[in-house]
Design an enzyme around this catalytic site. Structure first.
Site, PDB file in Angstrom:
ATOM      1  N   ASP A  14      -2.190  68.980 -60.345  1.00 23.03           N
ATOM      2  CA  ASP A  14      -3.139  70.083 -60.157  1.00 23.03           C
ATOM      3  C   ASP A  14      -2.735  71.350 -60.900  1.00 23.03           C
ATOM      4  O   ASP A  14      -3.564  71.977 -61.560  1.00 23.03           O
ATOM      5  CB  ASP A  14      -3.303  70.397 -58.664  1.00 23.03           C
ATOM      6  CG  ASP A  14      -3.998  69.249 -57.946  1.00 23.03           C
ATOM      7  OD1 ASP A  14      -4.775  68.533 -58.603  1.00 23.03           O
ATOM      8  OD2 ASP A  14      -3.734  69.063 -56.746  1.00 23.03           O
ATOM      9  N   ARG A  94       5.621  81.428 -48.288  1.00 21.18           N
ATOM     10  CA  ARG A  94       4.577  82.092 -49.088  1.00 21.18           C
ATOM     11  C   ARG A  94       4.855  83.556 -49.419  1.00 21.18           C
ATOM     12  O   ARG A  94       4.667  83.969 -50.565  1.00 21.18           O
ATOM     13  CB  ARG A  94       3.204  81.940 -48.413  1.00 21.18           C
ATOM     14  CG  ARG A  94       2.760  80.484 -48.207  1.00 21.18           C
ATOM     15  CD  ARG A  94       2.985  79.622 -49.416  1.00 21.18           C
ATOM     16  NE  ARG A  94       2.442  78.263 -49.245  1.00 21.18           N
ATOM     17  CZ  ARG A  94       2.641  77.294 -50.101  1.00 21.18           C
ATOM     18  NH1 ARG A  94       3.371  77.494 -51.183  1.00 21.18           N
ATOM     19  NH2 ARG A  94       2.130  76.105 -49.889  1.00 21.18           N
ATOM     20  N   ASP A 123      -2.722  78.881 -46.682  1.00 20.09           N
ATOM     21  CA  ASP A 123      -1.834  79.328 -47.754  1.00 20.09           C
ATOM     22  C   ASP A 123      -2.514  80.296 -48.715  1.00 20.09           C
ATOM     23  O   ASP A 123      -1.914  81.251 -49.182  1.00 20.09           O
ATOM     24  CB  ASP A 123      -1.266  78.119 -48.502  1.00 20.09           C
ATOM     25  CG  ASP A 123      -0.206  77.412 -47.668  1.00 20.09           C
ATOM     26  OD1 ASP A 123       0.515  78.104 -46.923  1.00 20.09           O
ATOM     27  OD2 ASP A 123      -0.104  76.174 -47.748  1.00 20.09           O
ATOM     28  N   SER A 174      -1.260  65.457 -48.600  1.00 21.39           N
ATOM     29  CA  SER A 174      -0.905  66.713 -49.242  1.00 21.39           C
ATOM     30  C   SER A 174       0.365  67.207 -48.561  1.00 21.39           C
ATOM     31  O   SER A 174       0.404  67.334 -47.340  1.00 21.39           O
ATOM     32  CB  SER A 174      -2.042  67.720 -49.055  1.00 21.39           C
ATOM     33  OG  SER A 174      -1.527  69.021 -49.198  1.00 21.39           O
TER      34      SER A 174
END
Ligand code: ARG
Length: 412
Positions: A14, A94, A123, A174
């Site tokens: 991705d 994050r 996220d 994922s």
């Protein structure tokens, strides 16, 4: 001249496609930044793919120690666990990534930052909010949010632009990994009635495969921070790595939950957080020795607020500074050792000691050397029970049937 964008780059399909797409679609020059929080796959292959996709530069930043010191360990000090189960590994990563992306954007004169988070998750919120807090002038592009390619389309896109991708058997999940834990979603985990298949787990053994014998490990804390394992002072990364392997071997840290996302969705998530769970258990055991009853109760509430704040992407706020100051202050006597037994999926404190312990054997003992004044208990109870007795007499027993109702409050 083309504007520069800094892309949070993992090197997978991705973000490799995103590298090209940002050039094609927006005309950006793309600088890829790969941030190592303790989870990096093949860096060389990622680099090669990034350059093949036209990246102007690819930077790899080792942020593992900072991640533990300034993000995971403060969360540990707060016992921050989201909705009673999730130690927040992904969520804690994050804000640090956002900070490093902003720093890098400044260093290379970028006007924008890109990440590959979808438009349905937490996220994206964490990245966007954190980046805009630190750098309001920087534009954020969510590549997956804006460019809704299926996996097949992404593969075709990579082929078209000759980006060398590895077409391994597609994982249905994922995942996100760092030193504090591993998060897994999607695939058939989306059916909350289905037991998670064995291939979901990579860091923890299932209970039928854990060793017959328990392991023991002594963890020493200094002001709430784990610093020593079995008498040996170790750096944070080594400490967490070791505990992760050992705890995972004993099946500790598997979490299967349905959680409430910030964007309003309930989602089924699997986590593996062997080191975090063992450390949280040990830290709580030490706090039980060194914090007063009032501190423990208030701290529980603050810890929940702190967990929500981390989960909801509010790291760079004054509210966080205030909560962190409270938590920090509570840790000043949380120094000592905890002996943990790791066995059959559970980390249990078997022994604990602290120089400034509030536990007093002389007060607690039923044996020799008792210093507790049992006669004083009578006076204490008299006053403690006084309002209870007054209310019972004046109100609860005064009505007909009052005694019966008081003795069986749940009866009709
Ligand atoms: N639900 C978790 C969180 O919001 C984990 C998200 C994990 N991300 C992923 N790409 N699997 O923190």
């Amino acid at each position: 001249m083309a504007e520069t964008i800094v892309l949070a780059y993992s090197g997978g399909l991705d973000t490799s496609v995103a590298t090209k797409w940002l050039q094609e679609e927006y005309g950006y020059e793309v600088v890829c930044v790969t941030i190592d929080l303790g989870n990096l796959p093949d860096v060389d292959a990622a680099r090669e793919r990034g350059f093949a996709a036209g990246a102007k530069a690819i930077e790899v930043i080792d942020a593992r120690e900072d991640f533990l010191r300034f993000f995971a360990f403060p969360a540990l000090a707060a016992n921050a666990v989201y909705e009673g189960q999730y130690p927040l590994a992904t969520a804690l990563g994050r804000p640090l990534m956002a900070k490093l992306l902003v720093d890098h954007a400044r260093a290379v004169g970028a006007t924008s930052i890109a990440h590959g988070c979808t438009g349905k998750g937490n996220d994206q919120v964490r990245f966007d909010v954190a980046i805009h807090a630190l750098a309001p002038d920087i534009k954020v592009v969510g590549t997956a949010r804006e460019n809704l390619m299926t996996r097949e389309q992404a593969i075709d896109y990579a082929h078209k632009f000759e980006i060398p991708i590895v077409e391994t058997v597609e994982s249905p999940y994922s995942t996100d990994e760092n030193l504090w834990g591993r998060s897994v979603e999607c695939g058939n985990l989306e059916d909350p009635w289905l037991e998670p298949p064995a291939d979901v787990f990579e860091w923890t053994r299932s209970l039928d495969q854990t060793p017959d014998q328990p392991a023991e490990v002594e963890i020493s804390f200094e002001h709430g921070v784990p610093v020593v394992l079995d008498g040996e002072a170790v750096d944070p990364v080594t400490l967490v790595d070791r505990l992760s392997l050992l705890s995972g071997e004993h099946g500790i840290g598997r979490i299967d939950m349905v959680e409430n996302r910030l964007v309003g969705i309930k989602s089924r998530e699997i986590y593996e957080a062997p080191a975090a769970i063992t450390l949280l258990e040990a830290h709580r055991a030490l706090e039980a020795m060194t914090l007063s009853k009032h501190q423990l109760r208030m701290k529980d509430r603050i810890g929940q607020e702190y967990a929500d704040l981390i989960y909801n992407g509010l790291w760079f706020t004054a509210h966080h500074q205030d909560l962190a100051a409270y938590v920090q202050s509570t840790q000043r006597y949380v120094t000592g050792d905890v002996r943990m037994r790791l066995w059959r999926g559970t980390a249990t404190a078997m022994g604990r000691r602290a120089d400034r312990s509030l536990y007093s054997h002389a007060l607690a003992t039923y044996g020799e050397g008792d210093e507790f004044d049992q006669a004083a208990a009578q006076g204490f109870i008299k006053l403690w029970g006084l309002p209870v007795q007054v209310q019972a007499g004046v109100q609860l027993l005064a009505e007909p049937g009052g005694l019966e109702r008081l003795a069986a409050p749940e009866g009709e």
